[in-house]
Write a protein that holds these residues in place. Structure first.
Motif, PDB file in Angstrom:
ATOM      1  N   ASP A  83      43.422  32.155  36.804  1.00 21.92           N
ATOM      2  CA  ASP A  83      43.806  32.760  35.520  1.00 21.92           C
ATOM      3  C   ASP A  83      43.941  34.269  35.711  1.00 21.92           C
ATOM      4  O   ASP A  83      42.959  35.009  35.581  1.00 21.92           O
ATOM      5  N   PRO A  84      45.149  34.766  36.017  1.00 25.47           N
ATOM      6  CA  PRO A  84      45.316  36.181  36.341  1.00 25.47           C
ATOM      7  C   PRO A  84      45.691  37.075  35.163  1.00 25.47           C
ATOM      8  O   PRO A  84      45.901  38.284  35.354  1.00 25.47           O
ATOM      9  N   SER A  85      45.812  36.538  33.975  1.00 25.29           N
ATOM     10  CA  SER A  85      46.324  37.341  32.865  1.00 25.29           C
ATOM     11  C   SER A  85      45.227  37.735  31.894  1.00 25.29           C
ATOM     12  O   SER A  85      44.177  37.103  31.824  1.00 25.29           O
ATOM     13  N   HIS A  86      45.479  38.791  31.168  1.00 25.64           N
ATOM     14  CA  HIS A  86      44.622  39.224  30.055  1.00 25.64           C
ATOM     15  C   HIS A  86      45.401  40.272  29.279  1.00 25.64           C
ATOM     16  O   HIS A  86      46.112  41.101  29.871  1.00 25.64           O
ATOM     17  N   ARG A  87      45.277  40.260  27.974  1.00 26.61           N
ATOM     18  CA  ARG A  87      46.044  41.211  27.160  1.00 26.61           C
ATOM     19  C   ARG A  87      45.513  42.630  27.260  1.00 26.61           C
ATOM     20  O   ARG A  87      46.212  43.582  26.912  1.00 26.61           O
ATOM     21  N   ARG A  88      44.259  42.797  27.743  1.00 28.73           N
ATOM     22  CA  ARG A  88      43.684  44.133  27.881  1.00 28.73           C
ATOM     23  C   ARG A  88      43.736  44.565  29.339  1.00 28.73           C
ATOM     24  O   ARG A  88      43.268  43.863  30.230  1.00 28.73           O
ATOM     25  N   GLU A  89      44.266  45.753  29.594  1.00 29.42           N
ATOM     26  CA  GLU A  89      44.392  46.209  30.973  1.00 29.42           C
ATOM     27  C   GLU A  89      43.040  46.463  31.630  1.00 29.42           C
ATOM     28  O   GLU A  89      42.912  46.375  32.858  1.00 29.42           O
ATOM     29  N   THR A  90      42.024  46.744  30.833  1.00 31.09           N
ATOM     30  CA  THR A  90      40.700  47.003  31.394  1.00 31.09           C
ATOM     31  C   THR A  90      39.976  45.706  31.777  1.00 31.09           C
ATOM     32  O   THR A  90      38.850  45.752  32.258  1.00 31.09           O
ATOM     33  N   ARG A  91      40.623  44.555  31.542  1.00 30.73           N
ATOM     34  CA  ARG A  91      40.027  43.260  31.910  1.00 30.73           C
ATOM     35  C   ARG A  91      41.028  42.414  32.695  1.00 30.73           C
ATOM     36  O   ARG A  91      40.923  41.195  32.720  1.00 30.73           O
ATOM     37  N   ARG A  92      41.974  43.085  33.339  1.00 32.74           N
ATOM     38  CA  ARG A  92      43.016  42.366  34.079  1.00 32.74           C
ATOM     39  C   ARG A  92      43.050  42.844  35.521  1.00 32.74           C
ATOM     40  O   ARG A  92      43.547  43.923  35.820  1.00 32.74           O
ATOM     41  N   TRP A  93      42.469  42.066  36.415  1.00 27.11           N
ATOM     42  CA  TRP A  93      42.505  42.359  37.851  1.00 27.11           C
ATOM     43  C   TRP A  93      43.963  42.369  38.291  1.00 27.11           C
ATOM     44  O   TRP A  93      44.751  41.515  37.835  1.00 27.11           O
ATOM     45  N   PRO A  94      44.384  43.288  39.161  1.00 26.94           N
ATOM     46  CA  PRO A  94      45.798  43.357  39.543  1.00 26.94           C
ATOM     47  C   PRO A  94      46.321  42.024  40.080  1.00 26.94           C
ATOM     48  O   PRO A  94      45.662  41.353  40.882  1.00 26.94           O
ATOM     49  N   ALA A  95      47.511  41.661  39.645  1.00 25.07           N
ATOM     50  CA  ALA A  95      48.116  40.400  40.093  1.00 25.07           C
ATOM     51  C   ALA A  95      48.269  40.380  41.606  1.00 25.07           C
ATOM     52  O   ALA A  95      48.131  39.328  42.248  1.00 25.07           O
ATOM     53  N   GLU A  96      48.533  41.551  42.195  1.00 24.21           N
ATOM     54  CA  GLU A  96      48.673  41.623  43.646  1.00 24.21           C
ATOM     55  C   GLU A  96      47.362  41.273  44.346  1.00 24.21           C
ATOM     56  O   GLU A  96      47.361  40.632  45.402  1.00 24.21           O
ATOM     57  N   HIS A  97      46.243  41.673  43.740  1.00 20.91           N
ATOM     58  CA  HIS A  97      44.930  41.330  44.302  1.00 20.91           C
ATOM     59  C   HIS A  97      44.696  39.821  44.246  1.00 20.91           C
ATOM     60  O   HIS A  97      44.164  39.227  45.191  1.00 20.91           O
ATOM     61  N   PHE A  98      45.078  39.210  43.124  1.00 19.97           N
ATOM     62  CA  PHE A  98      44.947  37.762  43.027  1.00 19.97           C
ATOM     63  C   PHE A  98      45.768  37.081  44.129  1.00 19.97           C
ATOM     64  O   PHE A  98      45.288  36.145  44.790  1.00 19.97           O
ATOM     65  N   GLY A  99      47.007  37.528  44.302  1.00 22.95           N
ATOM     66  CA  GLY A  99      47.866  36.929  45.324  1.00 22.95           C
ATOM     67  C   GLY A  99      47.275  37.047  46.714  1.00 22.95           C
ATOM     68  O   GLY A  99      47.269  36.081  47.497  1.00 22.95           O
TER      69      GLY A  99
END
Length: 344
Positions: free
Chosen positions: A189-205
């Motif tokens: 689950d890589p998404s979140h509407r708040r940027e302060t709770r959203r780990w970078p998508a590149e990090h997830f990848g």
């Protein structure tokens, strides 16, 4: 306030309108009420988008679903709230005191209307509340509202009840994406509407790629909600795993998500609703919380949050005062990988 420890309600209303994760966190309280009053009907008032949380829940007899577009007409809205309030409840538990909850309370003639300690302007709407609720895990805090009933939370976890038919739906979904029954699955689950709770998508990848180096048989299913597809696609592309990392063309239902997480051996994500679904179906989870506090993490070794050693974390803010989102951008995939390998 009168003593209510000895009441024997026949019909109970629980009010928890949103958000989806908060509704999941109310399920231990529903279970505790059912355990205390096994012969009582328990009804739930919630928003339409959250109603599926209670599907198959043996403690819940009825769900009042608030469909906002149908209540835009004030007369229809008042009629609906009156119908809910006058549905013959002996006990109402309101976890939120939101405006829609208060409308129901205005029409409600239940002899016991229980909530958290209300501000002065709400006090006439309720009959009982605990003077103090100790902090800690969010579901424990919610259950603290039930203290005047003599109910105590004893580490009951949230519960999502997945049916065999829903498991079969998840199996067919995965099969259509080329994932066999024999392959271990991790939901992401890589998404979140708040940027302060959203780990970078590149990090997830990158994390998924690192996991594959250590666990080459694993497959990954990327979850996303409305308007979040681009984040999921970025994770998939940065992983470089091709069809070993799959996702749907359109967001699935909450029930499909629950069944997919139930099928998984691990869930990895941000601090949003799917992490609570993982607890609810008994799947181990790893969360990168960002600015969120540990109050959202179920107290169990199977559910882990990974945070960097920063004095400002958790700040609970929606905007990073440092300006660099260090609790997210500075947390490298290699740091999270260690936690993954300890679980799977």
């Amino acid at each position: 306030m009168k003593d209510i420890t000895g009441i024997n309600p026949k019909r109970i209303l629980v009010c928890q309108l949103r958000q989806i994760g908060d509704v999941v966190l109310s399920t231990p309280s529903v279970a505790l009420l059912h355990r205390k009053y096994p012969d009582a009907e328990i009804h739930v008032l919630t928003e339409e988008k959250c109603a599926q949380v209670f599907d198959n829940n043996p403690a819940v007899s009825h769900v009042w679903s608030i469909v906002k577009k149908e209540l835009r007409n004030p007369l229809k809205a008042v009629s609906f709230y009156r119908r809910v309030g006058r549905a013959g409840y002996d006990l109402v538990v309101d976890f939120q005191q939101l405006p829609r909850c208060r409308w129901v309370m205005m029409f409600c003639n239940a002899p016991v209307r229980l909530t958290y300690n209300p501000p002065w302007y709400n006090r006439l709407l309720y009959t009982n509340w605990p003077e103090f609720i100790p902090g800690g895990y969010a579901a424990k805090y919610k259950a603290g509202v039930l203290a005047p009933l003599g109910i105590e939370w004893k580490e009951e976890r949230p519960e999502i009840f997945v049916s065999d038919a829903e498991r079969e739906q998840a199996r067919v979904c995965l099969e259509s994406l080329g994932v066999s029954d024999a392959e271990p699955l991790i939901t992401v689950d890589p998404s979140h509407r708040r940027e302060t709770r959203r780990w970078p998508a590149e990090h997830f990848g990158k994390l998924l790629a690192l996991i594959t180096e250590q666990r080459p048989s694993f497959r990954f299913f990327i979850l996303y909600g409305p308007d979040e597809k681009s984040v999921a696609e970025t994770v998939r592309d940065f992983s470089g795993l091709g069809n070993r990392c799959v996702m749907l063309e359109k967001p699935g239902s909450l029930r499909l998500m629950a069944a997919l997480i139930d099928r998984a051996v691990l869930h990895i994500g941000n601090c949003s609703a799917p992490r609570h679904f993982a607890v609810g179906v008994g799947t181990p989870s790893i969360t990168i919380p960002g600015s969120s506090s540990s109050a959202w993490t179920f107290p169990s070794p199977e559910h882990v949050e990974v945070v960097p050693d920063l004095e400002c974390q958790p700040c609970g803010k929606e905007v990073c005062e440092r300006g660099d989102l260090a609790c997210l951008t500075g947390l490298m995939p290699e740091n999270v990988l260690k936690n993954v390998l300890e679980i799977v």
